[in-house]
Design an enzyme around this catalytic site. Structure first.
Site, PDB file in Angstrom:
ATOM      1  N   ASP A 193      62.831  38.288  28.479  1.00 46.84           N
ATOM      2  CA  ASP A 193      63.529  37.003  28.570  1.00 46.84           C
ATOM      3  C   ASP A 193      64.946  37.169  29.116  1.00 46.84           C
ATOM      4  O   ASP A 193      65.512  38.268  29.103  1.00 46.84           O
ATOM      5  CB  ASP A 193      63.554  36.291  27.202  1.00 46.84           C
ATOM      6  CG  ASP A 193      64.207  37.104  26.099  1.00 46.84           C
ATOM      7  OD1 ASP A 193      64.038  38.341  26.086  1.00 46.84           O
ATOM      8  OD2 ASP A 193      64.899  36.516  25.245  1.00 46.84           O
ATOM      9  N   ASP A 225      70.220  42.438  33.193  1.00 49.03           N
ATOM     10  CA  ASP A 225      69.804  42.299  31.786  1.00 49.03           C
ATOM     11  C   ASP A 225      68.476  41.548  31.699  1.00 49.03           C
ATOM     12  O   ASP A 225      68.482  40.349  31.552  1.00 49.03           O
ATOM     13  CB  ASP A 225      70.911  41.572  31.019  1.00 49.03           C
ATOM     14  CG  ASP A 225      70.642  41.495  29.527  1.00 49.03           C
ATOM     15  OD1 ASP A 225      69.760  42.216  29.048  1.00 49.03           O
ATOM     16  OD2 ASP A 225      71.314  40.702  28.854  1.00 49.03           O
ATOM     17  N   GLU A 235      64.258  38.448  23.007  1.00 50.10           N
ATOM     18  CA  GLU A 235      65.325  39.360  22.591  1.00 50.10           C
ATOM     19  C   GLU A 235      66.639  38.608  22.497  1.00 50.10           C
ATOM     20  O   GLU A 235      67.433  38.803  21.575  1.00 50.10           O
ATOM     21  CB  GLU A 235      65.450  40.519  23.587  1.00 50.10           C
ATOM     22  CG  GLU A 235      66.347  41.659  23.124  1.00 50.10           C
ATOM     23  CD  GLU A 235      67.823  41.506  23.508  1.00 50.10           C
ATOM     24  OE1 GLU A 235      68.627  42.292  23.011  1.00 50.10           O
ATOM     25  OE2 GLU A 235      68.171  40.588  24.277  1.00 50.10           O
ATOM     26  N   GLU A 281      68.536  48.728  28.263  1.00 50.40           N
ATOM     27  CA  GLU A 281      69.592  47.721  28.481  1.00 50.40           C
ATOM     28  C   GLU A 281      70.631  48.298  29.442  1.00 50.40           C
ATOM     29  O   GLU A 281      70.787  49.520  29.535  1.00 50.40           O
ATOM     30  CB  GLU A 281      70.273  47.380  27.140  1.00 50.40           C
ATOM     31  CG  GLU A 281      69.411  46.612  26.172  1.00 50.40           C
ATOM     32  CD  GLU A 281      69.402  45.108  26.442  1.00 50.40           C
ATOM     33  OE1 GLU A 281      70.169  44.643  27.298  1.00 50.40           O
ATOM     34  OE2 GLU A 281      68.598  44.423  25.790  1.00 50.40           O
ATOM     35  N   HIS A 303      74.464  37.923  31.660  1.00 53.51           N
ATOM     36  CA  HIS A 303      74.687  36.562  31.132  1.00 53.51           C
ATOM     37  C   HIS A 303      75.623  35.722  32.004  1.00 53.51           C
ATOM     38  O   HIS A 303      75.938  34.605  31.657  1.00 53.51           O
ATOM     39  CB  HIS A 303      75.240  36.588  29.688  1.00 53.51           C
ATOM     40  CG  HIS A 303      74.306  37.246  28.703  1.00 53.51           C
ATOM     41  ND1 HIS A 303      74.379  37.037  27.353  1.00 53.51           N
ATOM     42  CD2 HIS A 303      73.275  38.110  28.880  1.00 53.51           C
ATOM     43  CE1 HIS A 303      73.445  37.745  26.742  1.00 53.51           C
ATOM     44  NE2 HIS A 303      72.759  38.412  27.657  1.00 53.51           N
TER      45      HIS A 303
HETATM   46 ZN   LIG Z   1      69.475  42.511  27.258  1.00 57.19          ZN
END
Ligand SMILES: [Zn+2]
Length: 387
Positions: free
Chosen positions: A77, A107, A139, A167, A361
């Site tokens: 996700d 990510d 996650e 990650e 993000h």
């Molecule tokens: Zn992540």
């Protein structure tokens, strides 16, 4: 089916909008089918509502052994692109200046793409130990999918020697991360026409007092510690990240809801903080609210908690990752990962993957092609070490 390289896999994975609120099934089935076509028997472990799935696949050792070996772990996700201004379409991979842009490139679809592209090579190697792929859902909502997958793997009696969570660390070896604890707070006051303030109890105002108290506690942790200087942020942090309340501009709000989080150094218990907040509510805030409205209340719901990670330098996995990457620095990070869950399930874990958390993000998220290349080299060496 023709084998795809890392770039082609990333192109494919980015094109699926797997923002956590959407189903990830189309993407997981694409990966499952590609693995199946190569003679692997992947399993999907579904979410309770059946809308999402984890994918788990074992690439057996040369003699068919499926126990032991190394797990490559990543989440499927991504975080939303809502209210972000992107230069290009976030769900179409775009190349500029040696970088690949798109939601999830760093990510962490870059890691998934690299692992998927290397499967044919992994299968050709004469390995004495298996490799496993463990790709999770949700996650970003608090590591919900990994918990489901670990339960299912426990029931099957899976054993593994270690887990590498890919990650984005810039391919550095991360041996520790903080715990993440999420909370939802609801402040219940009383509605009234906003010209009649003495008849109401303003939930937003009282919530604001509590939020300021949370900030004071955060400032205290920053000023007084405890500290661990190996972390990028060397103290525990506490922050309020989302709030909603009120129904109209001229009505005293009866309800205000907000979400806050606590990221604790592994040595500081999350309970400590909750005690401080509970005490403030009991001794200060609630009496003030109830003086205005007898039935005023505040409830706090504990959300998903992700345990912190503390990997030993002596364990075989840490030594192996350090030898393969040449990274000998002790690095710890503030963001949570599924590594803490794998470690708690008895599987030695570290975090090491391509790309940088600084790009995660954000709008115009990207991964450097050089990072994907470095990840390929790392995974190749890792698989060879299982010979
Ligand atoms: Zn992540």
């Amino acid at each position: 089916m023709k084998n795809m390289n890392t770039r082609q896999w990333l192109d494919s994975l980015v094109s699926f909008d797997t923002t956590s609120r959407h189903s990830n099934l189309a993407m997981m089935r694409t990966m499952r089918n590609a693995l199946h076509a190569q003679g692997i028997e992947p399993e999907l472990f579904y979410s309770p509502d059946g809308d999402k799935a984890n994918l788990f696949a074992t690439l057996p050792a040369e003699d068919g052994t499926t126990q032991g070996g190394i797990i490559l772990s990543g989440h499927s996700d991504v975080v939303p692109v809502d209210n972000q201004v992107w230069t290009t379409d976030p769900f179409t991979l775009a190349e500029r200046d040696g970088r690949l842009y798109g939601r999830g490139t760093a990510d962490m679809k870059g890691f998934l793409a690299t692992a998927m592209a290397m499967v044919p090579e992994f299968l050709q190697m004469k390995r004495s130990k298996p490799l496993h792929l463990a790709f999770s859902y949700d996650e970003e909502l608090g590591c919900l999918g990994a918990a489901v997958m670990l339960d299912a793997l426990k029931q099957r009696g899976l054993r593994a020697d270690g887990c590498i969570v890919g990650e984005p660390t810039g391919m550095r070896v991360i041996v520790a991360h903080k715990g993440t604890n999420l909370f939802r707070c609801r402040v219940h006051g009383k509605a009234a026409h906003s010209s009649l303030t003495p008849q109401g109890c303003n939930a937003i105002e009282h919530a604001a007092r509590l939020i300021c108290r949370i900030r004071d506690l955060a400032d205290q942790l920053k000023a007084q510690g405890p500290y661990d200087q190996c972390y990028d942020v060397p103290f525990s942090t506490l922050t309020t990240n989302q709030i909603a309340g009120g129904i109209a501009i001229n009505t005293i709000p009866a309800l205000c809801e907000f979400h806050y989080e606590f990221r604790n150094l592994p040595g500081l218990s999350p309970e400590y903080l909750q005690q401080q907040i509970a005490q403030f509510i009991r001794d200060d805030l609630l009496p003030r609210m109830q003086a205005e409205y007898r039935d005023a209340s505040i409830d706090i719901e504990t959300g998903p908690a992700v345990p912190g990670l503390e990997a030993s330098e002596r364990q075989a996995l840490t030594r192996l990752a350090r030898a393969l990457t040449g990274d000998t620095a002790v690095s710890k990070v503030s963001y949570g990962t599924e590594a803490g869950q794998f470690q708690r399930a008895g599987i030695a874990s570290i975090v090491c993957g391509p790309g940088h958390i600084a790009q995660a993000h954000k709008p115009d998220e990207f991964i450097e092609i050089a990072q994907l290349d470095a990840c390929e080299v790392f995974l190749r060496k890792l698989a060879r070490s299982l010979q």
